[in-house]
Scaffold this motif. Sequence first.
Motif, PDB file in Angstrom:
ATOM      1  N   ALA A 166       0.810  -1.217   0.000  1.00  0.00           N
ATOM      2  CA  ALA A 166       0.000   0.000   0.000  1.00  0.00           C
ATOM      3  C   ALA A 166       0.843   1.267   0.000  1.00  0.00           C
ATOM      4  CB  ALA A 166      -0.937   0.004   1.206  1.00  0.00           C
ATOM      5  N   THR A 167       2.047   1.217   0.604  1.00  0.00           N
ATOM      6  CA  THR A 167       2.854   2.433   0.763  1.00  0.00           C
ATOM      7  C   THR A 167       4.199   2.386   0.054  1.00  0.00           C
ATOM      8  OG1 THR A 167       3.956   1.646   2.786  1.00  0.00           O
ATOM      9  CG2 THR A 167       1.809   2.741   3.038  1.00  0.00           C
ATOM     10  N   PRO A 218      -3.691   4.218   2.923  1.00  0.00           N
ATOM     11  CA  PRO A 218      -5.002   4.640   2.401  1.00  0.00           C
ATOM     12  C   PRO A 218      -6.121   3.772   2.954  1.00  0.00           C
ATOM     13  CG  PRO A 218      -3.379   4.569   0.643  1.00  0.00           C
ATOM     14  CD  PRO A 218      -2.732   3.955   1.848  1.00  0.00           C
ATOM     15  N   LYS A 219      -7.256   4.368   3.226  1.00  0.00           N
ATOM     16  CA  LYS A 219      -8.364   3.671   3.871  1.00  0.00           C
ATOM     17  C   LYS A 219      -8.841   2.462   3.081  1.00  0.00           C
ATOM     18  CE  LYS A 219     -12.475   4.649   6.571  1.00  0.00           C
ATOM     19  NZ  LYS A 219     -13.390   5.708   7.084  1.00  0.00           N
ATOM     20  N   VAL A 229       0.412   1.321  12.805  1.00  0.00           N
ATOM     21  CA  VAL A 229       0.922   1.481  11.437  1.00  0.00           C
ATOM     22  C   VAL A 229      -0.215   1.410  10.419  1.00  0.00           C
ATOM     23  CG1 VAL A 229       2.243   0.293   9.643  1.00  0.00           C
ATOM     24  CG2 VAL A 229       3.293   0.734  11.859  1.00  0.00           C
ATOM     25  N   LEU A 230      -1.135   0.469  10.629  1.00  0.00           N
ATOM     26  CA  LEU A 230      -2.209   0.263   9.653  1.00  0.00           C
ATOM     27  C   LEU A 230      -3.279   1.342   9.726  1.00  0.00           C
ATOM     28  CD1 LEU A 230      -3.498  -1.512   7.463  1.00  0.00           C
ATOM     29  CD2 LEU A 230      -4.562  -2.859   9.288  1.00  0.00           C
ATOM     30  N   TYR A 231      -3.667   1.745  10.936  1.00  0.00           N
ATOM     31  CA  TYR A 231      -4.839   2.610  11.072  1.00  0.00           C
ATOM     32  C   TYR A 231      -4.528   4.059  11.440  1.00  0.00           C
ATOM     33  CZ  TYR A 231      -7.529  -1.713  10.919  1.00  0.00           C
ATOM     34  OH  TYR A 231      -8.085  -2.908  10.523  1.00  0.00           O
ATOM     35  N   LYS A 232      -3.302   4.333  11.861  1.00  0.00           N
ATOM     36  CA  LYS A 232      -2.998   5.685  12.326  1.00  0.00           C
ATOM     37  C   LYS A 232      -1.974   6.425  11.459  1.00  0.00           C
ATOM     38  CE  LYS A 232      -5.597   4.982  15.973  1.00  0.00           C
ATOM     39  NZ  LYS A 232      -6.910   5.631  16.119  1.00  0.00           N
ATOM     40  N   LEU A 233      -1.365   5.723  10.502  1.00  0.00           N
ATOM     41  CA  LEU A 233      -0.345   6.382   9.690  1.00  0.00           C
ATOM     42  C   LEU A 233      -0.852   6.645   8.277  1.00  0.00           C
ATOM     43  CD1 LEU A 233       2.962   4.668  10.891  1.00  0.00           C
ATOM     44  CD2 LEU A 233       1.933   6.797  11.640  1.00  0.00           C
ATOM     45  N   ASP A 234      -0.025   6.317   7.279  1.00  0.00           N
ATOM     46  CA  ASP A 234      -0.292   6.760   5.917  1.00  0.00           C
ATOM     47  C   ASP A 234      -0.869   5.685   5.009  1.00  0.00           C
ATOM     48  OD1 ASP A 234       2.031   5.321   6.119  1.00  0.00           O
ATOM     49  OD2 ASP A 234       3.203   6.568   4.765  1.00  0.00           O
TER      50      ASP A 234
END
Length: 401
Positions: free
Chosen positions: A61-62, A370-371, A363-368
Motif C-alpha cells: 500500500a505504501t 489509504p483507507k 501502522v495500519l490505522y494511524k499512519l499513511d
Amino acid sequence: MQKIKNLGPGLLYAAAAIGVSHLVQSTRAGAEFGYQLVWIILLANLIKYPIFKVGPLYTMATGKTLLEGYRNIGKPIMVLFYLATLATMFTVQAAVTIVSGGLAINLLGLDISIALTSTILLILSAIILFVGKYNILDNLIKVIIAVLSVSTIASVIVGQFVDFPKPDMALEFSWKNNGHMLFLIALIGWMPAPLDVPIWQSMWTSEKKKSNQVTFKDAIFDFNFGYIATAVLAVGFLILGEMVMYRSGNSFSPQATIFAGELISLYKAVIGDWSGPIIAIAAFTTMFSTTLTCLDAFPRILAEADRICFKRKNTYSIWLFITVIGASGILFFYLDGMRPLVDLATTLSFVIAPIYAILNYIVLYKLDVPKKYQGGAAQKVLFQISILSLTIFALYYLISA
C-alpha cells in the motif's frame, strides 16, 4: 495457475512458520491432550491473522517496509524494537536450530553432541547466507513444503483407517493446572509464528515487488495461501500426535535426537516404514530452511533498522556473526534439553507479542495507509480483539509465572 507460480513471500512465511510451532508444539499438543486443543490452534491463527497481514499489506500500500512504518511512529519505538529483537533472537535461533540438529543426527546417524551438531548447522547456514547461495534453497522451498504437506495430509487421511489402540487414561487439559497453562502459552506463542515475522514478510514483499510486477491482490493472495496452509498443517500435526502418541499413552521425549526419531515414527506408523527416509529428509529440510530463514531474517531486519535509524549501511554481516555467536552460546552453555529451550523461546515471543500487535495496529490505522487498503470494520474489530486477547494472556503469564 499464474497466481500459484507467483507465490513467493507467502511460501517463505510458510517455511519459517512450519518449524517448531508445527513439528514440535502442535504434535506435542496432540500427543499430550488429543483433540482438546484443536480449537486453540484455530483460534490462535484467526486472532493473529490481521496482525500478520499488515506485513505485506503495508508494503504494497505504501511502498515502504514495516520497519519504516515503526520509525514513522517515533524514534523511541525503534529503541523498543531493538530491545525486543535482542531479547528474543538468540533463544529463537537456538530453538529452531536444535530441532534441525536433532533431525540431522537422526537422518545421518551421527555420533556427536546435539550442541555441536546444531552449531555446525549454524555455521553452515551463515556461510550459505554470506556467500549469497540462499537462492538455491529459496528455489526449493515449493518442493520442500509440498513434500511435507502432502505427506502430513496423506498420513492424517490414511490414519483414519488404521486401528490404533485407545488410551487407558486420557489426560484432560485443565485451566487450573499451571503446567498445562504454561504449555498452552508456549503453544500460542509461536502459533502460527512469532509476531516479528510480519516484519520479515514485509521485507520479502518489498524485494519481490522490486523484481516482479506484483499487484496488491497478488500479494494478499500469496499471504492468504501461505497463512491458511500453515493453519491446516498445524491441525494435521496435532492429529498425527493424537493418533499415534496420545492413543498409545506415550509422550514425546524432551531430548532433540530422541524427539526426531519419534517424529519420523509417527509417519512410519501410519503410512509404512518405506516412508521413513522420505519424511526424515523432508522434515530436516523443512527445519533447516526455518533455521536459514531465521538466521537471514534477524540480521536483515537489524541491518535495515541500522539504515533507517543511524544511516549505517552494510551491517548485515556483523549481525549475522553476532547471531551465530549468541545462539551457539545458548546451545553450549544454557542447553538443558530441547523442550525447555523451545518452551522458553516460544514463551518469550508470547510475552512481547502484544507490543508488535499494537505497533502493527498503529501502522495500519494511524499512519499513511489509504483507507481502501485497511479492510472493513469487521477486520478492525478482530484486530482489536487480537490485541486485547494477547495482552490478557501475557499479563496472566507474568503474574502467575
